[in-house]
Write a protein that holds these residues in place. Structure first.
Motif, PDB file in Angstrom:
ATOM      1  N   VAL A 191      36.525 -33.201 -24.044  1.00 16.32           N
ATOM      2  CA  VAL A 191      35.500 -34.182 -24.400  1.00 16.32           C
ATOM      3  C   VAL A 191      35.534 -35.397 -23.487  1.00 16.32           C
ATOM      4  O   VAL A 191      36.600 -35.981 -23.255  1.00 16.32           O
ATOM      5  CB  VAL A 191      35.676 -34.637 -25.872  1.00 16.32           C
ATOM      6  CG1 VAL A 191      34.618 -35.665 -26.249  1.00 16.32           C
ATOM      7  CG2 VAL A 191      35.618 -33.435 -26.811  1.00 16.32           C
ATOM      8  N   GLU A 192      34.374 -35.758 -22.978  1.00 17.61           N
ATOM      9  CA  GLU A 192      34.211 -37.029 -22.279  1.00 17.61           C
ATOM     10  C   GLU A 192      34.034 -38.114 -23.334  1.00 17.61           C
ATOM     11  O   GLU A 192      33.071 -38.085 -24.097  1.00 17.61           O
ATOM     12  CB  GLU A 192      32.984 -36.989 -21.373  1.00 17.61           C
ATOM     13  CG  GLU A 192      33.069 -35.989 -20.234  1.00 17.61           C
ATOM     14  CD  GLU A 192      31.773 -35.925 -19.436  1.00 17.61           C
ATOM     15  OE1 GLU A 192      30.761 -36.489 -19.916  1.00 17.61           O
ATOM     16  OE2 GLU A 192      31.769 -35.313 -18.361  1.00 17.61           O
ATOM     17  N   VAL A 193      34.975 -39.029 -23.389  1.00 18.32           N
ATOM     18  CA  VAL A 193      34.915 -40.111 -24.365  1.00 18.32           C
ATOM     19  C   VAL A 193      34.293 -41.329 -23.691  1.00 18.32           C
ATOM     20  O   VAL A 193      34.833 -41.839 -22.701  1.00 18.32           O
ATOM     21  CB  VAL A 193      36.319 -40.442 -24.899  1.00 18.32           C
ATOM     22  CG1 VAL A 193      36.247 -41.555 -25.943  1.00 18.32           C
ATOM     23  CG2 VAL A 193      36.972 -39.191 -25.491  1.00 18.32           C
ATOM     24  N   PRO A 194      33.149 -41.816 -24.178  1.00 15.40           N
ATOM     25  CA  PRO A 194      32.424 -42.888 -23.496  1.00 15.40           C
ATOM     26  C   PRO A 194      33.247 -44.138 -23.192  1.00 15.40           C
ATOM     27  O   PRO A 194      33.030 -44.787 -22.168  1.00 15.40           O
ATOM     28  CB  PRO A 194      31.279 -43.205 -24.474  1.00 15.40           C
ATOM     29  CG  PRO A 194      31.032 -41.901 -25.158  1.00 15.40           C
ATOM     30  CD  PRO A 194      32.389 -41.283 -25.320  1.00 15.40           C
ATOM     31  N   LYS A 195      34.211 -44.474 -24.035  1.00 15.14           N
ATOM     32  CA  LYS A 195      34.984 -45.695 -23.811  1.00 15.14           C
ATOM     33  C   LYS A 195      36.018 -45.530 -22.701  1.00 15.14           C
ATOM     34  O   LYS A 195      36.596 -46.518 -22.240  1.00 15.14           O
ATOM     35  CB  LYS A 195      35.667 -46.143 -25.102  1.00 15.14           C
ATOM     36  CG  LYS A 195      36.769 -45.209 -25.578  1.00 15.14           C
ATOM     37  CD  LYS A 195      37.406 -45.750 -26.864  1.00 15.14           C
ATOM     38  CE  LYS A 195      38.543 -44.834 -27.353  1.00 15.14           C
ATOM     39  NZ  LYS A 195      39.155 -45.351 -28.594  1.00 15.14           N
ATOM     40  N   SER A 197      37.446 -44.562 -18.837  1.00 17.29           N
ATOM     41  CA  SER A 197      36.981 -44.835 -17.480  1.00 17.29           C
ATOM     42  C   SER A 197      36.230 -43.628 -16.931  1.00 17.29           C
ATOM     43  O   SER A 197      36.447 -42.490 -17.384  1.00 17.29           O
ATOM     44  CB  SER A 197      38.161 -45.142 -16.567  1.00 17.29           C
ATOM     45  OG  SER A 197      38.957 -43.986 -16.385  1.00 17.29           O
ATOM     46  N   PRO A 198      35.357 -43.839 -15.939  1.00 17.74           N
ATOM     47  CA  PRO A 198      34.654 -42.701 -15.325  1.00 17.74           C
ATOM     48  C   PRO A 198      35.622 -41.660 -14.775  1.00 17.74           C
ATOM     49  O   PRO A 198      35.356 -40.449 -14.869  1.00 17.74           O
ATOM     50  CB  PRO A 198      33.849 -43.359 -14.203  1.00 17.74           C
ATOM     51  CG  PRO A 198      33.619 -44.758 -14.689  1.00 17.74           C
ATOM     52  CD  PRO A 198      34.884 -45.127 -15.412  1.00 17.74           C
ATOM     53  N   GLU A 199      36.741 -42.108 -14.228  1.00 18.48           N
ATOM     54  CA  GLU A 199      37.733 -41.169 -13.689  1.00 18.48           C
ATOM     55  C   GLU A 199      38.310 -40.303 -14.804  1.00 18.48           C
ATOM     56  O   GLU A 199      38.482 -39.089 -14.630  1.00 18.48           O
ATOM     57  CB  GLU A 199      38.848 -41.931 -12.975  1.00 18.48           C
ATOM     58  CG  GLU A 199      38.426 -42.660 -11.710  1.00 18.48           C
ATOM     59  CD  GLU A 199      37.682 -43.952 -12.009  1.00 18.48           C
ATOM     60  OE1 GLU A 199      37.041 -44.477 -11.077  1.00 18.48           O
ATOM     61  OE2 GLU A 199      37.741 -44.426 -13.159  1.00 18.48           O
ATOM     62  N   ARG A 200      38.628 -40.931 -15.904  1.00 21.64           N
ATOM     63  CA  ARG A 200      39.197 -40.188 -17.042  1.00 21.64           C
ATOM     64  C   ARG A 200      38.159 -39.222 -17.615  1.00 21.64           C
ATOM     65  O   ARG A 200      38.483 -38.074 -17.955  1.00 21.64           O
ATOM     66  CB  ARG A 200      39.657 -41.192 -18.102  1.00 21.64           C
ATOM     67  CG  ARG A 200      40.135 -40.584 -19.413  1.00 21.64           C
ATOM     68  CD  ARG A 200      41.551 -40.030 -19.334  1.00 21.64           C
ATOM     69  NE  ARG A 200      42.002 -39.574 -20.642  1.00 21.64           N
ATOM     70  CZ  ARG A 200      42.551 -40.345 -21.575  1.00 21.64           C
ATOM     71  NH1 ARG A 200      42.747 -41.641 -21.326  1.00 21.64           N
ATOM     72  NH2 ARG A 200      42.939 -39.850 -22.726  1.00 21.64           N
ATOM     73  N   GLN A 201      36.931 -39.647 -17.711  1.00 19.90           N
ATOM     74  CA  GLN A 201      35.887 -38.779 -18.232  1.00 19.90           C
ATOM     75  C   GLN A 201      35.695 -37.554 -17.341  1.00 19.90           C
ATOM     76  O   GLN A 201      35.466 -36.441 -17.821  1.00 19.90           O
ATOM     77  CB  GLN A 201      34.567 -39.544 -18.361  1.00 19.90           C
ATOM     78  CG  GLN A 201      34.574 -40.618 -19.436  1.00 19.90           C
ATOM     79  CD  GLN A 201      33.225 -41.287 -19.582  1.00 19.90           C
ATOM     80  OE1 GLN A 201      32.208 -40.615 -19.687  1.00 19.90           O
ATOM     81  NE2 GLN A 201      33.206 -42.617 -19.594  1.00 19.90           N
ATOM     82  N   ALA A 202      35.797 -37.754 -16.037  1.00 21.53           N
ATOM     83  CA  ALA A 202      35.600 -36.646 -15.095  1.00 21.53           C
ATOM     84  C   ALA A 202      36.674 -35.573 -15.242  1.00 21.53           C
ATOM     85  O   ALA A 202      36.457 -34.412 -14.846  1.00 21.53           O
ATOM     86  CB  ALA A 202      35.576 -37.174 -13.671  1.00 21.53           C
ATOM     87  N   GLU A 203      37.808 -35.940 -15.820  1.00 21.15           N
ATOM     88  CA  GLU A 203      38.884 -34.963 -15.996  1.00 21.15           C
ATOM     89  C   GLU A 203      38.504 -33.866 -16.979  1.00 21.15           C
ATOM     90  O   GLU A 203      39.047 -32.752 -16.904  1.00 21.15           O
ATOM     91  CB  GLU A 203      40.151 -35.663 -16.477  1.00 21.15           C
ATOM     92  CG  GLU A 203      40.793 -36.575 -15.444  1.00 21.15           C
ATOM     93  CD  GLU A 203      42.051 -37.227 -15.977  1.00 21.15           C
ATOM     94  OE1 GLU A 203      42.626 -36.684 -16.945  1.00 21.15           O
ATOM     95  OE2 GLU A 203      42.459 -38.264 -15.436  1.00 21.15           O
ATOM     96  N   VAL A 225      33.197 -25.559 -22.533  1.00 21.92           N
ATOM     97  CA  VAL A 225      32.258 -26.572 -23.015  1.00 21.92           C
ATOM     98  C   VAL A 225      32.821 -27.953 -22.715  1.00 21.92           C
ATOM     99  O   VAL A 225      33.987 -28.237 -23.032  1.00 21.92           O
ATOM    100  CB  VAL A 225      32.020 -26.442 -24.536  1.00 21.92           C
ATOM    101  CG1 VAL A 225      31.121 -27.573 -25.039  1.00 21.92           C
ATOM    102  CG2 VAL A 225      31.428 -25.087 -24.883  1.00 21.92           C
ATOM    103  N   VAL A 226      32.008 -28.811 -22.113  1.00 24.88           N
ATOM    104  CA  VAL A 226      32.373 -30.211 -21.929  1.00 24.88           C
ATOM    105  C   VAL A 226      31.526 -31.016 -22.903  1.00 24.88           C
ATOM    106  O   VAL A 226      30.300 -31.062 -22.794  1.00 24.88           O
ATOM    107  CB  VAL A 226      32.130 -30.684 -20.483  1.00 24.88           C
ATOM    108  CG1 VAL A 226      32.460 -32.171 -20.355  1.00 24.88           C
ATOM    109  CG2 VAL A 226      32.976 -29.869 -19.511  1.00 24.88           C
ATOM    110  N   GLY A 227      32.181 -31.607 -23.896  1.00 21.58           N
ATOM    111  CA  GLY A 227      31.467 -32.406 -24.869  1.00 21.58           C
ATOM    112  C   GLY A 227      31.455 -33.876 -24.474  1.00 21.58           C
ATOM    113  O   GLY A 227      32.127 -34.294 -23.529  1.00 21.58           O
ATOM    114  N   ARG A 228      30.702 -34.644 -25.190  1.00 17.02           N
ATOM    115  CA  ARG A 228      30.666 -36.087 -24.941  1.00 17.02           C
ATOM    116  C   ARG A 228      30.489 -36.812 -26.260  1.00 17.02           C
ATOM    117  O   ARG A 228      29.575 -36.504 -27.045  1.00 17.02           O
ATOM    118  CB  ARG A 228      29.526 -36.461 -24.001  1.00 17.02           C
ATOM    119  CG  ARG A 228      29.496 -37.953 -23.667  1.00 17.02           C
ATOM    120  CD  ARG A 228      28.514 -38.281 -22.567  1.00 17.02           C
ATOM    121  NE  ARG A 228      28.475 -39.716 -22.312  1.00 17.02           N
ATOM    122  CZ  ARG A 228      29.345 -40.375 -21.547  1.00 17.02           C
ATOM    123  NH1 ARG A 228      30.322 -39.702 -20.958  1.00 17.02           N
ATOM    124  NH2 ARG A 228      29.261 -41.674 -21.367  1.00 17.02           N
TER     125      ARG A 228
END
Length: 285
Positions: A191-195, A197-203, A225-228
């Motif tokens: 899951v991409e967590v909005p809070k 960093s962009p780098e962490r989300q890209a992981e 699946v990549v969630g957000r």
């Protein structure tokens, strides 16, 4: 975990099911027996006599009755397992707090997983689980499978939820073993967590890509699946959408906490789904 890693050799060799004889233990016992049969594993059943020196002194007859009840509970589990062709060894433990006895029994017997029941879906996480189950998850050194009372053995799909933490990597290996041995397809979710960093989300996408590749390399039918959004909500929604009847996830996220606490993603998911959830320890958890 990489696509070049061999299929993990670890498996559930010893399964410990905790029961108090209530309806909330029914699913745990049923699935523990099914797991032991499927994996040809050693099955142990533990029930706890709650000790209280004052109570035992002033009401010895009642204390004796409570102990006899525990033996009756375990006899029923042994009989249920025998009906499925599974040998089950009963363990009676005594403690003031049940979780201490259950965790201790798991350590004494080198259990690979503790199977425990879950209560209803209302209230705070600790009360949904039952106080003992919440404490077991937080203190056990082995993995813990939490089973709602109406749950059955998984046969549709496994959902692995991963954030790349050490315990998530251990969960990925456990999920691979289960999917391979039970011949069920898998969904890998990060899951991409909005809070973050962009780098962490890209992981998240990279975690999904490498885990899907590892599962596929072992012949497991798998989708990524990549969630957000909020992790708990994304896991719950993905499980519902994919028809997953087992969720596998790590005990600790990437927060640096030394132990699982009520309110964590694992406990949050357990409180909102009707299927079993395997909480996997790893990476020093």
């Amino acid at each position: 975990m990489s696509a070049t890693e061999p299929l993990p050799t670890g498996r559930f060799n010893t399964i410990l099911v905790a029961t108090d004889g209530s309806e909330f233990s029914d699913g745990a016992v049923r699935i523990a027996v099914a797991m032991a049969k499927k994996a040809e594993a050693r099955l142990l059943a533990v029930s706890v006599v709650i000790t209280n020196d004052v109570y035992e002194e002033v009401a010895p007859a009642a204390a004796q009755q409570a102990e006899e009840k525990v033996y009756d509970i375990l006899e029923k589990v042994v009989a249920l397992a025998a009906a499925e062709g599974v040998a089950c060894r009963p363990l009676v433990r005594r403690a003031q707090d049940p979780f201490e006895a259950i965790v201790g029994a798991a350590e004494d017997e080198n259990a690979d997983v503790i199977v425990a029941g879950r209560r209803g879906k209302r209230g705070l996480a600790r009360f949904m689980l039952g106080d003992a189950t919440a404490k077991i998850i937080g203190n056990a050194k082995c993995s813990v499978l939490v089973v709602p009372k109406a749950a059955t053995m998984w046969q549709n799909r496994l959902l692995l939820a991963s954030d790349g933490s050490p315990s998530s990597e251990a969960a990925a290996l456990a999920g691979l073993r289960i999917a391979f041995c039970c011949h069920v397809p898998a969904t890998v979710l990060s899951v991409e967590v909005p809070k973050h960093s962009p780098e962490r989300q890209a992981e998240a996408a990279r975690i999904v890509e490498r885990t899907v590749a590892a599962y596929a390399a072992e012949g497991v039918a798998v989708e990524g699946v990549v969630g957000r959004g909020a992790p708990v909500e994304e896991v719950v929604a993905t499980a519902a959408r994919t028809g997953s009847d087992l969720i596998v996830m790590g005990s600790h996220g990437r927060t640096g906490l030394g132990r699982l606490m009520v309110g964590s993603n694992s406990l949050g998911v357990i409180g909102k789904v009707t299927c079993p959830v395997l909480v996997v320890k790893g990476g020093g958890a």
